[in-house]
Motif scaffolding. Structure first.
Motif, PDB file in Angstrom:
ATOM      1  N   ARG A  44      -0.580   4.252  -2.030  1.00 36.61           N
ATOM      2  CA  ARG A  44      -1.026   4.939  -1.233  1.00 36.61           C
ATOM      3  C   ARG A  44      -1.493   6.383  -0.795  1.00 36.61           C
ATOM      4  O   ARG A  44      -1.369   5.843   0.473  1.00 36.61           O
ATOM      5  CB  ARG A  44      -2.665   4.027  -1.176  1.00 36.61           C
ATOM      6  CG  ARG A  44      -3.111   2.878  -1.912  1.00 36.61           C
ATOM      7  CD  ARG A  44      -3.958   1.505  -1.423  1.00 36.61           C
ATOM      8  NE  ARG A  44      -3.626   0.785  -2.450  1.00 36.61           N
ATOM      9  CZ  ARG A  44      -4.539  -0.358  -1.700  1.00 36.61           C
ATOM     10  NH1 ARG A  44      -5.302  -0.237  -0.306  1.00 36.61           N
ATOM     11  NH2 ARG A  44      -4.665  -1.863  -2.065  1.00 36.61           N
ATOM     12  N   LEU A  45      -0.838   7.216  -0.840  1.00 35.00           N
ATOM     13  CA  LEU A  45      -0.562   8.578  -0.281  1.00 35.00           C
ATOM     14  C   LEU A  45      -1.983   9.459  -0.242  1.00 35.00           C
ATOM     15  O   LEU A  45      -2.331   9.675  -1.114  1.00 35.00           O
ATOM     16  CB  LEU A  45       0.574   9.507  -1.364  1.00 35.00           C
ATOM     17  CG  LEU A  45       2.058   8.713  -2.167  1.00 35.00           C
ATOM     18  CD1 LEU A  45       2.400  10.032  -2.526  1.00 35.00           C
ATOM     19  CD2 LEU A  45       2.538   8.004  -0.248  1.00 35.00           C
ATOM     20  N   ARG A  46      -1.728   9.625   1.190  1.00 33.52           N
ATOM     21  CA  ARG A  46      -1.758  11.204   1.320  1.00 33.52           C
ATOM     22  C   ARG A  46      -1.736  11.719   2.575  1.00 33.52           C
ATOM     23  O   ARG A  46      -1.756  11.482   3.891  1.00 33.52           O
ATOM     24  CB  ARG A  46      -3.080  10.436   2.812  1.00 33.52           C
ATOM     25  CG  ARG A  46      -5.207   9.637   1.806  1.00 33.52           C
ATOM     26  CD  ARG A  46      -5.883   8.745   2.783  1.00 33.52           C
ATOM     27  NE  ARG A  46      -5.047   8.388   3.146  1.00 33.52           N
ATOM     28  CZ  ARG A  46      -4.763   6.938   3.644  1.00 33.52           C
ATOM     29  NH1 ARG A  46      -5.232   5.788   2.213  1.00 33.52           N
ATOM     30  NH2 ARG A  46      -4.828   6.087   4.386  1.00 33.52           N
ATOM     31  N   PRO A  47      -0.526  12.743   1.287  1.00 36.15           N
ATOM     32  CA  PRO A  47       0.320  13.704   2.264  1.00 36.15           C
ATOM     33  C   PRO A  47      -0.657  14.203   3.489  1.00 36.15           C
ATOM     34  O   PRO A  47      -1.707  15.018   2.182  1.00 36.15           O
ATOM     35  CB  PRO A  47       1.275  14.261   1.466  1.00 36.15           C
ATOM     36  CG  PRO A  47       0.438  14.232   0.046  1.00 36.15           C
ATOM     37  CD  PRO A  47      -1.204  12.662   0.143  1.00 36.15           C
ATOM     38  N   VAL A  48       0.163  15.103   4.285  1.00 36.73           N
ATOM     39  CA  VAL A  48      -0.792  16.067   5.254  1.00 36.73           C
ATOM     40  C   VAL A  48       0.336  16.860   6.169  1.00 36.73           C
ATOM     41  O   VAL A  48       1.966  16.453   5.694  1.00 36.73           O
ATOM     42  CB  VAL A  48      -1.614  15.533   6.703  1.00 36.73           C
ATOM     43  CG1 VAL A  48      -2.583  14.929   5.989  1.00 36.73           C
ATOM     44  CG2 VAL A  48      -0.802  15.080   7.231  1.00 36.73           C
ATOM     45  N   ASP A  66       0.617   8.030   8.253  1.00 37.65           N
ATOM     46  CA  ASP A  66       0.685   6.380   8.816  1.00 37.65           C
ATOM     47  C   ASP A  66       1.645   6.360   8.117  1.00 37.65           C
ATOM     48  O   ASP A  66       2.798   5.264   8.207  1.00 37.65           O
ATOM     49  CB  ASP A  66      -0.167   5.529   8.167  1.00 37.65           C
ATOM     50  CG  ASP A  66      -1.764   6.063   8.330  1.00 37.65           C
ATOM     51  OD1 ASP A  66      -1.864   6.404   9.621  1.00 37.65           O
ATOM     52  OD2 ASP A  66      -2.549   6.144   7.456  1.00 37.65           O
ATOM     53  N   HIS A  67       2.226   6.313   6.845  1.00 37.89           N
ATOM     54  CA  HIS A  67       3.570   6.084   6.594  1.00 37.89           C
ATOM     55  C   HIS A  67       5.265   6.834   6.710  1.00 37.89           C
ATOM     56  O   HIS A  67       6.032   5.900   7.670  1.00 37.89           O
ATOM     57  CB  HIS A  67       3.584   6.491   5.130  1.00 37.89           C
ATOM     58  CG  HIS A  67       3.286   5.773   3.505  1.00 37.89           C
ATOM     59  ND1 HIS A  67       3.007   5.967   2.318  1.00 37.89           N
ATOM     60  CD2 HIS A  67       2.593   5.583   3.971  1.00 37.89           C
ATOM     61  CE1 HIS A  67       2.207   5.438   1.891  1.00 37.89           C
ATOM     62  NE2 HIS A  67       2.186   4.907   2.570  1.00 37.89           N
ATOM     63  N   ASP A  96       3.123  12.012   3.517  1.00 40.83           N
ATOM     64  CA  ASP A  96       2.019  11.040   4.100  1.00 40.83           C
ATOM     65  C   ASP A  96       2.444  10.131   6.385  1.00 40.83           C
ATOM     66  O   ASP A  96       3.106   9.792   5.985  1.00 40.83           O
ATOM     67  CB  ASP A  96       2.152   9.448   3.260  1.00 40.83           C
ATOM     68  CG  ASP A  96       0.421   8.010   3.781  1.00 40.83           C
ATOM     69  OD1 ASP A  96       0.681   7.763   4.827  1.00 40.83           O
ATOM     70  OD2 ASP A  96      -0.624   8.064   3.608  1.00 40.83           O
ATOM     71  N   HIS A 127       5.698  17.961   4.262  1.00 38.09           N
ATOM     72  CA  HIS A 127       3.828  17.337   3.730  1.00 38.09           C
ATOM     73  C   HIS A 127       5.096  15.911   3.490  1.00 38.09           C
ATOM     74  O   HIS A 127       5.834  15.970   3.143  1.00 38.09           O
ATOM     75  CB  HIS A 127       3.871  17.772   2.842  1.00 38.09           C
ATOM     76  CG  HIS A 127       2.454  19.320   2.623  1.00 38.09           C
ATOM     77  ND1 HIS A 127       3.314  20.185   2.878  1.00 38.09           N
ATOM     78  CD2 HIS A 127       1.789  18.952   2.694  1.00 38.09           C
ATOM     79  CE1 HIS A 127       2.330  21.086   2.458  1.00 38.09           C
ATOM     80  NE2 HIS A 127       1.037  20.538   3.026  1.00 38.09           N
ATOM     81  N   ARG A 185       0.283  -1.472   0.370  1.00 39.15           N
ATOM     82  CA  ARG A 185      -0.063   0.162  -0.232  1.00 39.15           C
ATOM     83  C   ARG A 185       1.072   1.241   0.355  1.00 39.15           C
ATOM     84  O   ARG A 185       0.466   2.477   0.376  1.00 39.15           O
ATOM     85  CB  ARG A 185      -0.179  -0.104   1.660  1.00 39.15           C
ATOM     86  CG  ARG A 185      -2.138  -1.374   1.579  1.00 39.15           C
ATOM     87  CD  ARG A 185      -3.099  -0.730   2.532  1.00 39.15           C
ATOM     88  NE  ARG A 185      -2.259  -0.624   3.738  1.00 39.15           N
ATOM     89  CZ  ARG A 185      -2.502  -1.674   4.505  1.00 39.15           C
ATOM     90  NH1 ARG A 185      -3.091  -3.020   4.138  1.00 39.15           N
ATOM     91  NH2 ARG A 185      -1.637  -1.909   5.679  1.00 39.15           N
ATOM     92  N   ASN A 188       7.359   8.758  -0.948  1.00 39.32           N
ATOM     93  CA  ASN A 188       6.692  10.342  -0.353  1.00 39.32           C
ATOM     94  C   ASN A 188       8.177  11.243  -1.032  1.00 39.32           C
ATOM     95  O   ASN A 188       7.916  12.028   0.222  1.00 39.32           O
ATOM     96  CB  ASN A 188       7.012  10.680   1.052  1.00 39.32           C
ATOM     97  CG  ASN A 188       5.551   9.538   1.325  1.00 39.32           C
ATOM     98  OD1 ASN A 188       4.347  10.336   1.814  1.00 39.32           O
ATOM     99  ND2 ASN A 188       5.550   8.221   2.028  1.00 39.32           N
TER     100      ASN A 188
END
Length: 525
Positions: free
Chosen positions: A378-382, A422-423, A420, A418, A375, A502
């Protein structure tokens, strides 16, 4: 106001630059002939045996008109307007009309009809040959009309008709021959033009392939002079100075490669270490008298990355299927072990149940790491700042039951980036867990520091343990490579994969006093 530059006229379809040059040479012949006729008119102006009354002056006027027409034709040829076939037809018709008019001035000038043979033949050879028979027919009609008028005026007898007929037949024979020769010449020229276009296209394809090739290409002569150097080759060698093919020597811009090129055998390979990359050098002889050869520079790191990607793709497909198949029976084993723990009697049963639970947890962690690896894209950078990063480190410390005094955190106030979440948590968890496992577990055994260098944020996690031996440093990030009997060998590999997903880099910094890992990422401005 500035005048706009005139647009170049489009070339006539089916005609090449060689046709215009031939037309120019043909007109140069016409200009020379007209000048000779003007000179002859001046010399024989008063010769009564050659010209009838008033005919000499008329011949002189026609000769001057022929000279002026030939001069004007030069302007049309140089301007290439009107189009080629129109100009050629005007030239030939002018020859026919003016030569026929000059023939009408004297019966003794009937032989001038042979000049039209050159015009017809030249018209067929210079042009495409389609109008050659038309030129022959017009010339024949003009000569016959002139001769008929001369007979009616009593200047010539009917016995000369045979000569005129033979001359007209000669026009058609020359026209047919010129037409055949022209077609063959045009076919050869089209074939040559097609081959030239294909060669130009092939050269363009080769140039694009060389410029975009992942390997560097160098062509050198036997004496070490560069014939060609691709941009990729110069980049791999770190050459920034301009290269002049045919003049620059290889030993002046890349001495190490020049020495290696002298030692490497034709068709063999060698390895060259440069400050930028580790290169695999292949030598390919060109087989020409000056002993030229091509050096192919392959970046070993790219080859290793390609092999790594293939291995990861195969590993991902295999482990994803295995992980899903293992998880269900693993849950049943864990549940059964818990039930056995409740009914355990005696230390032996307790120890065996503990072994089952420990190995079940190890398998579950392995499955979780494999699923996390699959996974990684599946990036969701914040946006993460220093406070969030500190809180994440403290949370992971408590999860691993690491004393607060064992971890020293040094962090700048302007940390912003920035990533992810979880990563990042997975990466920090792997690094902190390894640091605690191999450290002395004393106060300050783990040091976490975050500092900004230019636009890069460097996050270091170091411990005071024995460090990593030089033999193991090259295998640190390989999957299933571990020195811990309880480890899975996927922690560091997974951490680096998540970092690269990332757009960050995780590396090991060799040095004295324990292990030090650095996560480098782009700092937000």
């Amino acid at each position: 106001m500035s005048l706009a530059a005139p647009m170049p006229r489009p070339p006539t379809p089916g005609y090449f630059a060689s046709h215009w040059r031939s037309l120019d040479y043909f007109n140069l012949y016409r200009l020379t002939l007209a000048a000779a006729l003007v000179f002859g008119a001046q010399m024989f102006y008063g010769d009564a045996s050659l010209f009838r009354s008033d005919a000499a002056e008329r011949f002189q006027i026609i000769a001057y008109g022929y000279l002026v027409a030939a001069a004007l034709f030069i302007l049309g040829v140089r301007a290439r307007w009107p189009r080629f076939d129109v100009q050629l037809t005007i030239h030939i018709f002018a020859d026919i009309v003016l030569v026929t008019l000059m023939m009408s001035t004297s019966e003794r000038l009937a032989g001038m009809g042979l000049l039209l043979v050159i015009s017809i033949a030249s018209g067929g050879l210079v042009g495409r040959g389609r109008l050659t028979l038309l030129y022959a027919a017009v010339a024949s009609i003009a000569v016959l009309l002139q001769h008929a008028v001369s007979i009616l005026q009593g200047g010539q007898g009917t016995d000369s008709l045979l000569q005129i007929a033979l001359l007209c037949m000669g026009y058609f024979a020359i026209g047919i021959l010129a037409h055949a020769l022209t077609q063959r010449a045009l076919q050869s020229e089209r074939l040559a033009q097609q081959q030239a276009d294909e060669l130009a296209l092939l050269n363009r394809i080769n140039a694009l392939a060389i410029e975009n090739s992942p390997d560097g290409l160098l062509a050198i002569r036997g004496d070490g002079v560069l014939r060609h150097a691709s941009p990729r080759a110069l980049s791999l060698l770190g050459v920034t100075a301009p290269i002049r093919p045919g003049l620059t020597r290889l030993d002046t811009c890349a001495p190490a490669l020049a020495q290696l090129a002298q030692r490497v055998e034709r068709g063999s390979t060698a390895v060259l270490d440069t400050p930028l990359a580790r290169l695999r050098v292949r030598c390919i002889p060109l087989g020409i008298p000056d002993d030229s050869r091509v050096l192919v520079l392959e970046d070993q790191s790219q080859a290793e990355q390609a092999a790594q990607r293939l291995k990861l793709a195969a590993l991902g497909r295999l482990t994803a299927n295995i992980a899903h198949e293992i998880r269900n029976p693993l849950s049943a084993i864990t549940q059964a072990a818990q039930l056995l723990q409740e009914d355990a009697q005696g230390p032996t049963q307790t120890r065996l149940v503990a072994i089952i639970e420990n190995n079940a947890r190890r398998l579950d962690r392995l499955v979780e790491e494999v699923l996390t690896l699959n996974r990684r894209d599946r990036l969701r950078p914040v946006r993460i700042d220093g406070a969030a990063l500190g809180a994440m480190i403290d949370e992971l410390r408590q999860t691993e039951e690491i004393p607060a005094t064992a971890v020293i955190v040094e962090m700048a106030e302007n940390v912003r980036f920035h990533f992810d979440a979880d990563h990042l948590r997975q990466i920090l968890w792997n690094l902190l867990r390894n640091a605690w496992r191999f450290s002395t577990r004393a106060a300050g055994s783990i040091r976490v520091s975050a500092r900004t260098v230019g636009e890069t944020l460097q996050l270091d996690i170091a411990d005071d343990g024995p460090g990593v031996s030089p033999e193991q440093q090259g295998k640190l990030f390989e999957p299933f490579c571990t020195t811990d009997a309880q480890g899975t060998g996927l922690g560091l590999f997974l951490a680096r994969e998540l970092a690269e997903a990332n757009r960050a880099a995780l590396v090991y910094l060799p040095g004295a006093g324990g292990a030090n890992f650095r996560l480098s990422l782009r700092q937000d401005t």
